[in-house]
Scaffold this motif. Structure first.
Motif, PDB file in Angstrom:
ATOM      1  N   LEU A  32       0.834  -1.210   0.000  1.00 59.26           N
ATOM      2  CA  LEU A  32       0.000   0.000   0.000  1.00 59.26           C
ATOM      3  C   LEU A  32       0.866   1.255   0.000  1.00 59.26           C
ATOM      4  N   CYS A  33       0.437   2.240  -0.766  1.00 61.57           N
ATOM      5  CA  CYS A  33       1.195   3.479  -0.802  1.00 61.57           C
ATOM      6  C   CYS A  33       0.265   4.654  -1.075  1.00 61.57           C
ATOM      7  N   ASN A  34       0.670   5.821  -0.564  1.00 62.93           N
ATOM      8  CA  ASN A  34      -0.117   7.032  -0.790  1.00 62.93           C
ATOM      9  C   ASN A  34       0.431   7.849  -1.954  1.00 62.93           C
ATOM     10  N   LEU A  35       1.423   7.318  -2.679  1.00 72.56           N
ATOM     11  CA  LEU A  35       1.905   7.960  -3.902  1.00 72.56           C
ATOM     12  C   LEU A  35       1.947   6.930  -5.027  1.00 72.56           C
ATOM     13  N   ARG A  36       2.100   7.425  -6.232  1.00 68.94           N
ATOM     14  CA  ARG A  36       2.270   6.556  -7.409  1.00 68.94           C
ATOM     15  C   ARG A  36       3.431   7.115  -8.219  1.00 68.94           C
ATOM     16  N   CYS A  37       4.629   6.869  -7.765  1.00 73.37           N
ATOM     17  CA  CYS A  37       5.788   7.504  -8.390  1.00 73.37           C
ATOM     18  C   CYS A  37       6.060   6.902  -9.770  1.00 73.37           C
ATOM     19  N   GLN A  38       6.508   7.760 -10.680  1.00 68.76           N
ATOM     20  CA  GLN A  38       6.745   7.325 -12.062  1.00 68.76           C
ATOM     21  C   GLN A  38       7.722   6.155 -12.151  1.00 68.76           C
ATOM     22  N   HIS A  39       8.723   6.170 -11.286  1.00 68.04           N
ATOM     23  CA  HIS A  39       9.826   5.223 -11.435  1.00 68.04           C
ATOM     24  C   HIS A  39       9.639   3.950 -10.602  1.00 68.04           C
ATOM     25  N   CYS A  40       8.536   3.875  -9.810  1.00 65.84           N
ATOM     26  CA  CYS A  40       8.468   2.820  -8.785  1.00 65.84           C
ATOM     27  C   CYS A  40       8.040   1.478  -9.371  1.00 65.84           C
ATOM     28  N   ASN A  41       8.810   0.462  -9.058  1.00 68.83           N
ATOM     29  CA  ASN A  41       8.490  -0.874  -9.557  1.00 68.83           C
ATOM     30  C   ASN A  41       7.824  -1.732  -8.482  1.00 68.83           C
ATOM     31  N   VAL A  42       7.547  -1.143  -7.312  1.00 70.64           N
ATOM     32  CA  VAL A  42       7.125  -1.952  -6.171  1.00 70.64           C
ATOM     33  C   VAL A  42       5.615  -1.940  -5.969  1.00 70.64           C
ATOM     34  N   VAL A  43       5.040  -0.725  -6.019  1.00 69.63           N
ATOM     35  CA  VAL A  43       3.652  -0.575  -5.597  1.00 69.63           C
ATOM     36  C   VAL A  43       2.672  -1.300  -6.513  1.00 69.63           C
ATOM     37  N   LYS A  44       1.711  -1.961  -5.892  1.00 73.54           N
ATOM     38  CA  LYS A  44       0.670  -2.645  -6.666  1.00 73.54           C
ATOM     39  C   LYS A  44      -0.687  -2.133  -6.200  1.00 73.54           C
ATOM     40  N   GLY A  76       8.337  -0.606   1.801  1.00 72.53           N
ATOM     41  CA  GLY A  76       6.998  -0.801   1.254  1.00 72.53           C
ATOM     42  C   GLY A  76       7.043  -0.603  -0.241  1.00 72.53           C
ATOM     43  N   GLY A  77       5.968  -0.160  -0.748  1.00 75.17           N
ATOM     44  CA  GLY A  77       4.900   0.603  -0.158  1.00 75.17           C
ATOM     45  C   GLY A  77       5.388   1.660   0.836  1.00 75.17           C
ATOM     46  N   GLU A  78       4.435   2.213   1.539  1.00 73.48           N
ATOM     47  CA  GLU A  78       4.799   3.227   2.520  1.00 73.48           C
ATOM     48  C   GLU A  78       4.708   2.626   3.925  1.00 73.48           C
ATOM     49  N   THR A 120      10.963   6.092   3.820  1.00 72.55           N
ATOM     50  CA  THR A 120       9.623   6.697   3.763  1.00 72.55           C
ATOM     51  C   THR A 120       9.551   7.795   2.713  1.00 72.55           C
ATOM     52  N   ASN A 121       8.326   8.000   2.200  1.00 71.35           N
ATOM     53  CA  ASN A 121       8.108   9.121   1.276  1.00 71.35           C
ATOM     54  C   ASN A 121       7.727  10.399   2.040  1.00 71.35           C
ATOM     55  N   ALA A 122       7.603  10.308   3.366  1.00 69.34           N
ATOM     56  CA  ALA A 122       7.362  11.476   4.240  1.00 69.34           C
ATOM     57  C   ALA A 122       6.068  12.224   3.899  1.00 69.34           C
TER      58      ALA A 122
HETATM   59  S1  SF4 Z   1       6.571   2.895  -2.617  1.00 66.22           S
HETATM   60 FE1  SF4 Z   1       7.741   4.788  -2.506  1.00 66.22          FE
HETATM   61  S2  SF4 Z   1       8.642   4.936  -4.522  1.00 66.22           S
HETATM   62 FE2  SF4 Z   1       6.933   3.508  -4.687  1.00 66.22          FE
HETATM   63  S3  SF4 Z   1       5.096   4.713  -5.243  1.00 66.22           S
HETATM   64 FE3  SF4 Z   1       5.154   4.628  -3.044  1.00 66.22          FE
HETATM   65  S4  SF4 Z   1       6.261   6.482  -2.454  1.00 66.22           S
HETATM   66 FE4  SF4 Z   1       6.713   6.113  -4.569  1.00 66.22          FE
END
Ligand code: SF4
Ligand SMILES: C[S@@+](CC[C@H](N)C(=O)[O-])C[C@H]1O[C@@H](n2cnc3c(N)ncnc32)[C@H](O)[C@@H]1O
Length: 317
Positions: A32-44, A76-78, A120-122
């Motif tokens: 789980l994450c509260n962002l959707r970063c362009q480069h992130c390969n982790v978040v689903k 994470g995720g966050e 963390t993404n803070a």
């Molecule tokens: S896990 Fe981190 S890098 Fe990935 S989308 Fe969330 S904030 Fe961005």
């Protein structure tokens, strides 16, 4: 056994007896994450997004500890979004509240880990009380927001301003879009009274090569980083590792990525970096991979950087 003695025993038992015991574990606790970063390969997203229970993370920590690991990085995720509100988890907290990231930090310490880290993404108040915190800042405001989402820079800065943790550090992930802002992130870290150090990695192309930094540009950025180090900027990457990082061909054949084991959000237990499984080592940009090559040869610069990272004071370049 003292921490230093443990590290010495770990090194010699691996070097002389050929053992391959991890020293550090990276545990992904949630997708789980509260962002959707362009480069992130982790978040689903949707049903593919997983979150572990306290019980599962307890088992994973114990597994890592039993395999020799003594440092843990909660990823994470966050990590600040992770919660377990089950009755079993509430029974583990002092006041019956849901388990959160600090329940995990405490658990790691109880099990005998020497240190814990949270990345963390803070975007939420930085409440983790791990020994070390890495905050992801990927540029000055416009560039960071382009890579991480509108408003994310100001939210991160506001939370850094409010946070009194003594060992706050910044990690920048460099892509072919944000590289021009390297110097400005270094300036932020040097000038902000709450920030100690900065490290950086280059984007690793798990899903697409669109953001990959070409090798010639990598070298140019590394030259800038080395110059900033000489000028006294608190840059964590060792000069020797930066030199290796110019081209993955310089180090991937000598890689020692087993020094960190990984447990993914789906529970997969990997004895080495997920990049190896994904087949992206030829484009590796992880600063840690280069540092681990140096650790294996007890390179003095890496040993110095490794020993200083948990001290809540700026490194002396
Ligand atoms: S896990 Fe981190 S890098 Fe990935 S989308 Fe969330 S904030 Fe961005
Ligand atoms: C996956 S995030 C999880 C923690 C937290 N959400 C954050 O953004 O810091 C941890 C770090 O991995 C970096 N990262 C994500 N995808 C990457 C990629 N493809 N290559 C290199 N680093 C990456 C992020 O920029 C971040 O600094």
């Amino acid at each position: 056994m003292s921490e230093m003695l443990y590290y010495m025993r770990w090194f010699f038992s691996c070097k002389l007896l050929g053992r391959r015991k991890p020293l550090q574990s990276v545990i992904f606790i949630t997708d789980l994450c509260n962002l959707r970063c362009q480069h992130c390969n982790v978040v689903k997203e949707g049903p593919a997004a997983r979150t572990k229970t306290l019980e599962q993370i307890r088992d994973e920590l114990q597994y890592c500890y039993d395999h020799g690991s003594r440092m843990v990085d909660f990823e994470g995720g966050e990590p600040h979004l992770w919660k377990d509100a089950s009755d079993a988890a509430r029974a583990s907290t002092a006041d019956g509240s849901p388990a959160d990231i600090n329940t995990l930090v405490e658990l790691a310490a109880q099990l005998g880990f020497f240190s814990s880290t949270v990345t963390t993404n803070a975007q939420l108040p930085i409440t983790a009380n791990s020994d070390l915190i890495w905050i992801s800042i990927d540029g000055s405001e416009a560039t960071h927001d382009e890579q991480r989402g509108a408003g994310s820079y100001q939210r991160a800065l506001a939370n850094i301003d409010k946070c009194q943790h003594p060992n706050l550090n910044v990690n920048m992930t460099i892509t072919n879009r944000n590289w021009r802002d390297f110097h400005s992130v270094a300036n932020l870290v040097r000038e902000h009274p709450h920030l100690n150090r900065m490290s950086f990695s280059f984007y690793v192309p798990y899903d697409s090569r669109e953001l990959l930094v070409p090798l010639q540009l990598r070298s140019q950025i590394i030259d800038t980083a080395l110059q900033l180090k000489r000028e006294g900027y608190p840059l964590m990457n060792s000069a020797a590792a930066l030199d290796l990082l110019r081209d993955p061909a310089r180090f991937v054949n000598r890689r020692q990525c087993w020094i960190s084991n990984f447990i993914l959000a789906d529970g997969s237990r990997l004895a080495t970096c997920p990049g190896e499984l994904a087949g992206v080592c030829a484009d590796c940009g992880f600063g840690m991979a280069a540092e681990e090559v140096l650790l294996w040869s007890l390179h003095p610069q890496m040993v110095k950087a490794g020993l200083s990272v948990r001290q809540p004071t700026r490194p002396n370049n």
